[in-house]
Structure formats: structure tokens, C-alpha cells
Design a protein around this motif. Structure first.
Motif, PDB file in Angstrom:
ATOM      1  N   HIS A  66      -4.009  37.907 -59.036  1.00  0.00           N
ATOM      2  CA  HIS A  66      -4.770  37.457 -57.998  1.00  0.00           C
ATOM      3  C   HIS A  66      -6.001  36.656 -58.057  1.00  0.00           C
ATOM      4  N   GLU A  71      -3.342  32.728 -59.767  1.00  0.00           N
ATOM      5  CA  GLU A  71      -2.784  32.509 -58.523  1.00  0.00           C
ATOM      6  C   GLU A  71      -3.213  31.332 -58.085  1.00  0.00           C
ATOM      7  N   GLY A 149     -10.710  35.536 -53.322  1.00  0.00           N
ATOM      8  CA  GLY A 149      -9.971  36.187 -52.350  1.00  0.00           C
ATOM      9  C   GLY A 149     -10.177  37.582 -52.190  1.00  0.00           C
ATOM     10  N   SER A 150      -9.681  38.737 -51.743  1.00  0.00           N
ATOM     11  CA  SER A 150      -9.750  39.921 -51.644  1.00  0.00           C
ATOM     12  C   SER A 150     -11.282  40.106 -50.991  1.00  0.00           C
ATOM     13  N   ASN A 277      -2.190  33.812 -48.594  1.00  0.00           N
ATOM     14  CA  ASN A 277      -2.380  34.148 -49.929  1.00  0.00           C
ATOM     15  C   ASN A 277      -0.819  33.932 -50.595  1.00  0.00           C
ATOM     16  N   PRO A 280      -0.091  37.817 -52.935  1.00  0.00           N
ATOM     17  CA  PRO A 280      -0.644  38.939 -52.110  1.00  0.00           C
ATOM     18  C   PRO A 280      -0.872  40.074 -53.104  1.00  0.00           C
TER      19      PRO A 280
END
Length: 323
Positions: A66, A71, A149-150, A277, A280
Motif C-alpha cells: 500500500h 501501489e 493513503g490509509s 484504491n 486495497p
């Protein structure tokens, strides 16, 4: 089944700010594939080199990374060079999906709904510029590091005095900061499997976090966040949101699997796309496995289906010969 896939690498860990999550995703995927009799091996790209990856001679790999360096298209490019089929989107789509600003621009060009926004340079933006954005987009306002992200590098701004410190926080994570209109309503996410005409949406998940704060802790570790799957929506609205998710997925050029995040505006039930995403999470709290389960697909079968879709995006000319 092991013969079908050959020697499989599960790529996880990495060097991004989401390393901890990737370690959890990778462990789950590895165990699931091994339980299906697949010859799967873990490979931490944060600790081992591309040369070591090449030496492993994997027949295909499952990308459970990720964030940056996993990614964002960089690893996908290396795998293309090595000729190792991989799960998920190709180089360009991965790079675009990792960039929230470019993703929103593509969606807008395709007539897809996404909240209004402004983009600011992390180093040269003045307090006056930020205040102007707050006036234009309204409060509350979301500030985001567009390549993370996250929920890393994200701040919700509720008042004018919060804008500058929130911007400083987000600027630590990226060269630019995305200021985005805040949509008040329900938070939804839609996993998508497949590619092109064969892409299909799985059941919608509604996320109800404590105080509406779906942050890093509530996303991965808290048991207080509620997930409703399938989301309690009428059939017509469900189909509309799932159709938009597939269109958004295909507009960016994604393939294999992904997850499209939405806000459903409280005043009129209009959906707005937030982000896409392309790799994911696959942890115990992750939403793609939850949605798959609601449609009758086990975690293990989901991992096998994603692995089966592994491919190379680029194909060398058959006429090419090394000199």
C-alpha cells in the motif's frame, strides 16, 4: 491449484508510510493462498532488493503493498521489466490512482461526481491563499496529502484558525496539498473486481466510525467502527452507486481489483467520489474481504481469484531480438 499458479510471491511490507498495514495484509494473503495449496512465499520489498526478487523466479506475484513504492506504479514497472505477471492495475493506472488530484481530474473529464477542490504547493502557499480556499469551498474543509493513503496526511478543518496548522501537518507528507469540499453524509465504499467490460462491483459497505472519524486507528485497530454490508440503501440507489464505481474504476484504467470510496450527501442522497484504491487493504478489518463475504466469496477464494487475474500490461514485440 498449486500447478495452475506455479511459484507465487506475496509482495508486502515496503517502504511507505503504510508499511504496518501492508505487513498485516501480506500475512493474511500469504496464509490464505497457502491454505489453498498454492506454493506462495512472502517477500518484503522494504527489506529485499529487486535483484533478489528476480532471483526468486516467481511465476506470478500478489501485490499486497500500500502506498508509495508498491501501489504507485513504480513496482509495477519493475515487474514489467522482469516479465513477472502481477495482480492489480498496470503502471499508468496505478500511478494515477495513487494521485488523488489526477484521479479527480480524470473523473471530472468523464462527467463523474467528485467534491470541489483546490491544489496548493506545500512550500509556497500563504495563509491568505488557504483562507481564500476555505471561503470558496466552505467549512468544514478536508486537507489531504494526495499521494498518501490509509487516512495518513489528512486533516478535517472546522474553523478558520485551524486551516494553517492543518495545512502544515499535511505538507509534511507531500509536495502538494489537496483542499477538498467536505461532503456531509454517509461514508460508503465499493470494491470492484475484473477489468474493462468484465469489471463488476461487489456489495456496498457503509462505514460508521465513532464521531464520524474514520482515522488510522478506527480503520485498522478499533472495534468501535461499525460496518454495514450490504449498505442499507434502496435497490435503485445501490445500482446507481455501483455503476458509478465501475465507471470510475475503468476511467482511470484500473484492472484486477480495487476499491472506490464515496460520500453520500445527506441532503439529497447524491454520491460523490473521493478516491480509488488500486491495492486495497486485506487485513482483518479490511473492506474488500468484508464485501466479498457478503456476496458469498470467502477470503481464501477472493485471494485466489485476485491471484488468477495476475497479468503483464505490456507485451514485448515478438520481432525483438537481443543483439
Amino acid at each position: 491449484m498449486s500447478k495452475e499458479f506455479g511459484k507465487v510471491g506475496v509482495l508486502y511490507g515496503g517502504r511507505s508510510a503504510e508499511r504496518e498495514v501492508s505487513l498485516m495484509s501480506g500475512a493474511g494473503v500469504l496464509q490464505a493462498l497457502q491454505s489453498k495449496g498454492i506454493d506462495a512465499h512472502g517477500f518484503d520489498t522494504g527489506l529485499r532488493s529487486i535483484a533478489e526478487l528476480a532471483a526468486e523466479k516467481f511465476d506470478r506475484v500478489f501485490i499486497a503493498l500500500h502506498g508509495r513504492y508498491g501501489e504507485d506504479g513504480t513496482l509495477q514497472g519493475a515487474l514489467e521489466q522482469l516479465g513477472i505477471p502481477y495482480t492489480g492495475s498496470g503502471v499508468m493506472a496505478s500511478a494515477i490512482a495513487m494521485d488523488k488530484v489526477m484521479t479527480k481530474r480524470i473523473w471530472l473529464s468523464n462527467g463523474l461526481p467528485t467534491p470541489g477542490f483546490r491544489v496548493f504547493d506545500s512550500q509556497s502557499t500563504s495563509a491568505a491563499d488557504l483562507q481564500l480556499a476555505a471561503d470558496e469551498l466552505g467549512l468544514p474543509l478536508m486537507l489531504k496529502a494526495p499521494h498518501e493513503g490509509s487516512t495518513i496526511g489528512i486533516k478535517k478543518v472546522n474553523s478558520g484558525v485551524e486551516v494553517t496548522p492543518a495545512f502544515a501537518y499535511c505538507a509534511k507528507y507531500d509536495e502538494v496539498v489537496l483542499a477538498e469540499e467536505f461532503i456531509t453524509g454517509r461514508e460508503l465504499t465499493v470494491p470492484v473486481l475484473g477489468r474493462g467490460r468484465n469489471a463488476r462491483a461487489l456489495p456496498i459497505v457503509e462505514i460508521r466510525a465513532p464521531q464520524g472519524n474514520y482515522d488510522y486507528q478506527n480503520k485498522y485497530f478499533s472495534d468501535d467502527t461499525q460496518y454495514l454490508c450490504p449498505a442499507p440503501l434502496d435497490a435503485e440507489l445501490t445500482q446507481k452507486i455501483q455503476a458509478i464505481a465501475v465507471r470510475a474504476f475503468n476511467a482511470v484504467g484500473c484492472a484486477g481489483w480495487g476499491r472506490v470510496d464515496f460520500m453520500l450527501r445527506a441532503t439529497d442522497n447524491e454520491p460523490f467520489l473521493l478516491e480509488l484504491n488500486s491495492s486495497p487493504g486485506m487485513t482483518g478489518h479490511s473492506l474488500v474481504p468484508m464485501s466479498a463475504k457478503a456476496s458469498g466469496i470467502s477470503y481464501e477464494d477472493l485471494c485466489a481469484e485476485i491471484l488468477r487475474s495476475a497479468a503483464l500490461e505490456l507485451h514485448a514485440s515478438q520481432d525483438w531480438k537481443a543483439e
